[in-house]
Design an enzyme around this catalytic site. Structure first.
Site: not given
Lengths: 692, 692
Positions: B106, B137
């Site tokens: 991520e 994100t």
């Protein structure tokens, strides 16, 4: 005596088959480019027979256009042979520009189905010399547009589709309705023919009157083709170096020729002549009145005294005195006359080529090979070492010109593959790997047409056994086919149900191993050795343009009992990453380690300035179509030789019902072929005592 | 201090470019999977700056579907990598079935254009380890759907299209209109994104009331995606192993998770946790209430004391006492904490994997490489020797999944190639050889986006010369780039206008010859040696599945003066059949011996059970598009470093105007590369006295 081909039966009852009742029927033969004359020509000295004639309707013209319109959206076929995508007139232009000399060959339709089979073999042999095209004459009285295996239409269809020859179909127009002619042309187009020789033809009967709105001259046919079919066909017309015998004058005939060209003819082939000056003067005269298209001299190698006399009578040509002087004294010596004919043709052709005006020569073969081949070899334009554009013979059908990959399974049955894929729009159809149904032609049609052997039943029985005593006698047949040794009754096995021809040179190299395994019940029907980069000019393995390299993965395909297959599967575990296999029985039970049903390339080539070509694959999807055919051949070709319920028939039926069809690919092409080791390991496992 | 990325400029003003005015702007950063909290998270301890913000409209949703509907009619791409054609949830399933363990990473969007450039380099490096996917994100306050180079949307776009990474884009829904959300989703689809992480996001302000018909929960977003986009997207949702801090209870939160799955979520990624039991209990509880989709544990390797404290505060997670006990005494020793964090993560991951319930691990990287890479290497799931499916990085855009061949010219500029071919529907577009216009993106757009170097002007001047004194000083720059030796001012030349990276390993093998020819004015920009069948696992040349063999034809591409080219052309006559060449100047004057503008395959591979793959070609048509780019780089990247009218600038301009771009292919790949001999012969000819 003058005979012509006219036989019963449809296309499906076969060019290939050979048993039929024969009867003599006197129908004139059209041959060469003869001026119209009441009695048509016959220059072939042998007598011919033909089967009883029957009515046969010409095929109606439903227009399923054969031109592929998908070329732009599909991946392109890498252009290995630039000519492959060109129309005939472009090929001629290219040869003229490059200075390459070429030849073409004229044939007439055979009179019998037997003769048709022989003619097709001749097409295959003469194709090897590299003719730019062949042409097939039109027999107005022989139902030339029908579906008979001896019709002009079907012979031309066979040449273009199954023998891969660029083909011109002759067509005559007099005494025919516009609809008939349009129908013939539509049918020709549908079959993939792209070239028409437009002729007047010969009026029937003593009296002939021009019809007011009919087709009275070749020029009418040329105009009709252009008006109805636009630019689809390349059109050839006839030229007469001495003038047409019915013409008012030589000059008037030249003007008429120019009319034909202006109406849309693309090139001219001439009537035969005996002196190069005749042609060269004609050519200069044509150019002088503005005829600029290619003019191809028609060459007639004298092959016999009688055929020459007949020819002269019909064509109204005069044989020069110097030729008569030579021939008369030797008129009973055929060989001497033919030798002289070859000499004469060679020296005339040399003069033509040396003139710089002639790039191609058209040969009136009289459906024979020897004289024409001899002339071409002497001239150095017979292609001694033909470059195969691909490892299989490319079909000349315009729809198939993008075809660049085939499954290996039909390697020994290419005509069957073409037949079964004739409805495809793409080659391969949708790409096998992406399609669950590659839509191969149904086997039930196929039975009728190609499953039959060229050889008669009696011969097959001699080769494959009058009486079988067990599976071993079948092993013995396979082994004899491989070794070329006579069987126990002294007969050589020259064909098998899966191979109508003797063993290929490439396969011969594997003979020793093949013999060993067939003797033990691995009944091989297809194989190739591995090749790690041989020059593309290699006489055995080479294909494609020179300067390249060709490669192969080793391949082996065979029938074997379930006992052998059980052991083989155990052995194959050791070779899991190296060997791909497909194993299937007649019911379709299928065992494979192929990843995701992808095709495996087994023949490919790397060439200067080109993309990679991979013309042969082992394809899991089409293998299942091939499987049906391969198993059916046991029954259709072999079992049915014997009485029902006979032990021999039951042995073949047993094999058909219980054996497996296996193919193996050794992916590691740079190493020594491991497939023989796989087979050895299998036999070793079979012979070892059962383990606890 | 808490900062976030928000910068001026459109996509075209570039992820890659690096010069801009910077200003600090306090916007919160969304990171990881945090429960909603008023102040959003910041766990990255470094301070960041960002450029002055500007308004930027989200792209309207014209729906140019990115799914190719042509797969069935086109030739298939041979499936080298089965996963390449699968959607993310199928890849997960395949890995689970095969027992292969995997990881994912991520990242959050960077705050500055500089940081974006660095992040993209990090994507390229971390892609080498073989993550199953990455996720990016969503920054509600950072204009996440805009075209800014730091927006979530554009970072995800870069990852999927230019770095070839399977990518999940996060998206939050609270405080947004349905139209906004649909617009974001349409844009994501248009850019080739296939996966969405559906989150509620954090309400703005102290008070928050649910809107009656608004998006109040992640489940609303899941339903919206499924109702508006059917099955197009794979949807991921968040799971909270300790329960969401705002949830009534752990059980209530589990029920809510099940609602999200029932609404259409395909898999779950969890919030971080500190003990493997936490996750395993959660997983069992999920299964007990009928959640059967994959649940992927989110792993957070502790990387520093402050980031951990911040994280705990925001996520409302409690750090177990045994961890606090270790960390407190070493809180000022960053290295010690990171080592401990790695230890801890490794042991927890081992427990998870050993449980048999976990197949993949999701890492919260904090946009850093070291800790995560270390954990992955210790676990043995970092792919040390990644199998390249093709010799170039495959784009992960769904439209491009059939792409299997590229021109060699852009080998050092793959992102440029992807940019210039983004409008293509097929790869290649229509097949170059059949199309006179392959429709490469215009260079005028392209200038703006990719022509700039990563390095600042001062560095480039140090490398390429503050002042050029003649063509020889240019030769010197090329030579220093090849050798890696410092230039006369002591600076190493680590990039060139045509190569933003140091020399490839493969090219290094040619270093000696390259140095020799560059010194004499053959200014090389691309080359590869010939390879005659190396194993596909070869560490330098290998690609594709194991068990195969890869091949190359030798290739050399360079700029040279017309004097050199004149001599070269004479020399090339001797190599006519062996060497293909294309020689072109900036005006497009083009000399070639390529047959019929066909592509020449220069890299190909043969694999078990597959068709031949030829991923790299020298294509005459696209060469002319590349030519424009290659010449433009002289001016855009090099000449413009100098004042107008300056001698240095005029030298580069002279080369641009007068030199030729040359490519050479030695077709005879099994023999020793003859291209060096060609070059030697050329220099010999140049040095020999003129002959009469």
């Amino acid at each position: 005596m003058i005979n012509s081909g006219c036989s019963t039966g449809s296309l499906l009852s076969s060019i290939i088959s050979s048993h039929r009742h024969l009867a003599v029927c006197p129908v004139p033969t059209v041959l060469l480019l003869f001026p119209s004359s009441r009695a048509l020509t016959m220059v072939n000295e042998n007598q011919h027979t033909c089967s009883a004639s029957s009515s046969s309707k010409s095929d109606g013209g439903s227009s399923s256009g054969s031109e592929s319109s998908k070329d732009s959206s599909r991946c392109s076929t890498p252009v290995l042979d630039a000519e492959r995508h060109e129309r005939l007139r472009e090929k001629m232009r290219r040869r003229q520009d490059s200075g390459d000399r070429w030849f073409s060959l004229e044939f007439f339709p055979p009179r019998t189905a037997n003769a048709a089979v022989n003619l097709i073999s001749r097409f295959d042999r003469m194709a090897a010399g590299g003719p730019l095209f062949i042409d097939v004459t039109w027999h107005p009285a022989g139902d030339p547009g029908s579906d008979k295996e001896t019709s002009s239409m079907i012979i031309a269809n066979t040449a273009v589709n199954y023998c891969g020859l660029e083909t011109i179909l002759h067509m005559t127009c007099c005494n025919q309705t516009k609809d008939d002619i349009t129908g013939h042309l539509q049918k020709a187009k549908r079959l993939g023919l792209k070239n028409i020789m437009a002729l007047r033809g010969d009026p029937v009967g003593e009296e002939w009157e021009e019809e007011v709105h009919g087709f009275n001259h070749a020029v009418d046919l040329v105009k009709h083709i252009r008006s109805e079919f636009d630019d689809y066909f390349d059109i050839c017309v006839a030229g007469y170096p001495k003038g047409h015998p019915e013409a008012e004058s030589y000059e008037a005939d030249l003007k008429y020729l120019k009319e034909k060209v202006l109406a849309g003819a693309d090139f001219i082939i001439t009537q035969l002549f005996f002196r190069s000056e005749t042609f060269l003067k004609f050519m200069r005269d044509c150019q002088a009145i503005g005829i600029t298209c290619p003019i191809i001299p028609g060459i007639f190698p004298i092959q016999g005294y009688h055929s020459l006399r007949q020819l002269v009578k019909l064509s109204k040509l005069e044989v020069p005195q110097e030729i008569k002087d030579v021939i008369e004294p030797i008129k009973d010596n055929d060989a001497a006359i033919r030798n002289y004919g070859v000499e004469l043709a060679v020296s005339m052709c040399r003069e033509l080529l040396d003139s710089g005006l002639v790039h191609g020569l058209h040969f009136y073969t009289l459906n024979r090979e020897v004289a024409t081949t001899e002339v071409l070899k002497r001239l150095g334009i017979w292609n001694e070492d033909p470059r195969r554009p691909l490892p299989w013979a490319v079909s000349a059908h315009p729809k198939r010109r993008v075809e660049d990959v085939r499954p290996i399974f039909w390697a020994s049955r290419p005509k069957s593959y073409i037949y079964r894929t004739q409805e495809w729009d793409d080659f391969p159809n949708g790409r096998w790997g992406n399609s669950s149904s590659p839509a191969f032609g149904e086997l039930k049609d196929y039975y009728l047409f190609y499953l039959k052997s060229k050889s008669p039943r009696e011969e097959l029985l001699k080769m494959w056994g009058e009486e079988l005593t067990g599976e071993e006698s079948v092993f013995e047949v396979f082994t004899c086919y491989i070794t070329g040794e006579p069987n126990k009754n002294g007969h050589r096995v020259t064909c098998m149900p899966w191979n109508d021809d003797p063993l290929a040179t490439e396969t011969s190299l594997l003979k020793e191993q093949l013999e060993k395994v067939n003797r033990r019940g691995i009944l091989t029907i297809n194989s190739q050795p591995n090749i790690n980069g041989k020059p593309s000019t290699d006489p055995i393995f080479g294909w494609g343009p020179s300067g390249g390299y060709v490669f192969q993965k080793a391949y082996l395909e065979f029938f074997a009992s379930s006992e052998i297959v059980t052991a083989l599967l155990k052995v194959l575990k050791k070779y899991e990453l190296r060997v791909n296999y497909h194993i299937v029985n007649v019911k379709g039970q299928n065992i494979t380690n192929a990843p995701d049903l992808q095709p495996n390339a087994v023949t490919w080539g790397i060439f200067p300035g080109r993309e990679i070509i991979q013309p042969t694959v082992v394809d899991p999807v089409s293998f299942l179509s091939w499987k049906d055919e391969a198993f059916a051949l046991w029954i259709e070709q072999w079992a049915k030789l014997y009485e029902e319920e006979s032990p021999s028939r039951m042995i073949i039926q047993y094999i058909h019902d219980n054996y497996y069809l296996v193919n193996l690919v050794d992916n590691d092409f740079p190493l020594e072929n491991c497939l023989w080791q796989v087979v050895d390991d299998t036999f070793e496992l079979l012979n070892s005592p059962p383990q606890q």
